[in-house]
Write a protein that holds these residues in place. Structure first.
Motif, mmCIF file in Angstrom:
data_model
loop_
_atom_site.group_PDB
_atom_site.id
_atom_site.type_symbol
_atom_site.label_atom_id
_atom_site.label_comp_id
_atom_site.label_asym_id
_atom_site.label_seq_id
_atom_site.Cartn_x
_atom_site.Cartn_y
_atom_site.Cartn_z
ATOM 1 N N ARG A 1 42.156 51.071 42.597
ATOM 2 C CA ARG A 1 43.106 50.277 43.386
ATOM 3 C C ARG A 1 42.377 49.263 44.246
ATOM 4 N N LEU B 1 40.948 46.468 42.053
ATOM 5 C CA LEU B 1 41.981 45.522 41.646
ATOM 6 C C LEU B 1 42.347 44.588 42.791
ATOM 7 N N ARG B 2 42.493 45.137 43.988
ATOM 8 C CA ARG B 2 42.828 44.297 45.142
ATOM 9 C C ARG B 2 41.732 43.270 45.408
ATOM 10 N N ALA C 1 41.934 40.541 42.721
ATOM 11 C CA ALA C 1 43.122 39.714 42.896
ATOM 12 C C ALA C 1 42.964 38.757 44.074
ATOM 13 N N LYS D 1 46.706 36.241 38.467
ATOM 14 C CA LYS D 1 46.821 37.649 38.117
ATOM 15 C C LYS D 1 45.638 38.110 37.264
ATOM 16 N N HIS E 1 51.144 48.062 40.437
ATOM 17 C CA HIS E 1 50.949 46.696 40.937
ATOM 18 C C HIS E 1 51.357 45.663 39.875
ATOM 19 N N THR F 1 50.474 41.984 40.341
ATOM 20 C CA THR F 1 49.055 41.615 40.390
ATOM 21 C C THR F 1 48.440 41.513 39.009
ATOM 22 N N ARG G 1 48.385 40.638 34.976
ATOM 23 C CA ARG G 1 48.917 39.678 34.001
ATOM 24 C C ARG G 1 49.319 40.358 32.698
#
Length: 266
Positions: free
Chosen positions: A105, A108-109, A112, A118, A138, A141, A143
């Protein structure tokens, strides 16, 4: 490839009966993976013709028991096509520990927040299950998600040859980091998805790697070993083709002229 019925939140596919890849496919996995790796070098002239990227960010997640080293060839290939490619940076994938789940997580944040739009996520085996969970958490976030031999539709651990290993590791998982609910019990997947699978996969049951197709969901059959997905030329072409689509204009995969015979019937 014949279209399967669309997935709806209220009506989804039936559970898949427990099965396991045959012993022949399982025992020949290392040999066939070596062939996939060897053919990767021979296929480089062909792969140079793969569609180039638009520079958006791609996160690649490894399978159970592997780390970013296993996805180096795949990531270098995608980077060469112009993508901003990243490994997961969490060491060995030993399953859904709290550290791994939260680490993905955070990863990914971070990606992004780089400001390139995305993020597309490519997941190999268990990494693909993780990728789909990230997308469910998410959807704004991510694609698209591309899975490589990922048994996300698995209903029984007997559908994989790594069942004993997973059960051994599961005792170390903490509450809140268990495997997700069965796919057939869940709402429609929220982002475009491509499930790459092989009927000669010796590690996971191929039927556990597919789900009903819909307007933004597809299954693409390839001829590959489980351990060779990240090197197989047809797999790499599919990944490149899917990532090259313009955002918001997803279309099902179609082999380019002259390559149709490289893709087995579904």
């Amino acid at each position: 490839m014949a279209a399967l019925p669309d997935v709806h939140a209220e009506q989804v596919e039936q559970p898949i009966a427990p099965t396991v890849p045959g012993w022949l496919w399982y025992l020949t996995e290392p040999t066939r993976a070596a062939v996939d790796i060897g053919q990767f070098a021979a296929a480089r002239p062909l792969l140079r013709a793969a569609p180039s990227g638009d520079g958006h960010t791609v996160l690649v997640l490894p399978g159970l028991g592997f780390n970013d080293g296993a996805t180096v060839a795949l990531r270098r290939f995608l980077a060469g096509l112009g993508y901003d490619v990243h490994g997961w940076g969490l060491g060995l994938n030993l399953g859904p520990s709290v550290q791994v789940v939260e680490g993905m997580r955070v990863r990914l944040r971070e990606l992004a927040a780089r400001g390139r739009g995305k993020v597309s996520v490519v997941g190999w085996s268990l990494g693909g299950i993780f990728a789909r969970e990230l997308a469910r958490e998410h959807p704004g976030t991510i694609r698209q998600v591309i899975t490589l031999g990922s048994p996300y539709a698995m209903t029984d651990l007997r559908q994989t040859r790594v069942n004993p290993v997973y059960r051994l590791l599961a005792r170390f998982y903490e509450a809140g980091a268990e495997m997700p609910p069965p796919e057939h019990t869940r709402p429609r997947f929220p982002v475009p998805s491509t499930s790459v699978y092989s009927k000669s996969d010796g590690i996971v049951a191929w039927r556990a790697c597919v789900s009903p197709e819909g307007p933004r969901a597809e299954n693409v059959a390839v001829a590959s070993s489980h351990l060779g997905y990240g090197y197989n030329a047809t797999v790499l072409w599919v990944v490149a083709d899917r990532l090259a689509q313009r955002a918001g204009r997803w279309r099902p995969f179609a082999p380019p002229p002259g390559m149709a015979r490289m893709f087995p019937a579904s």
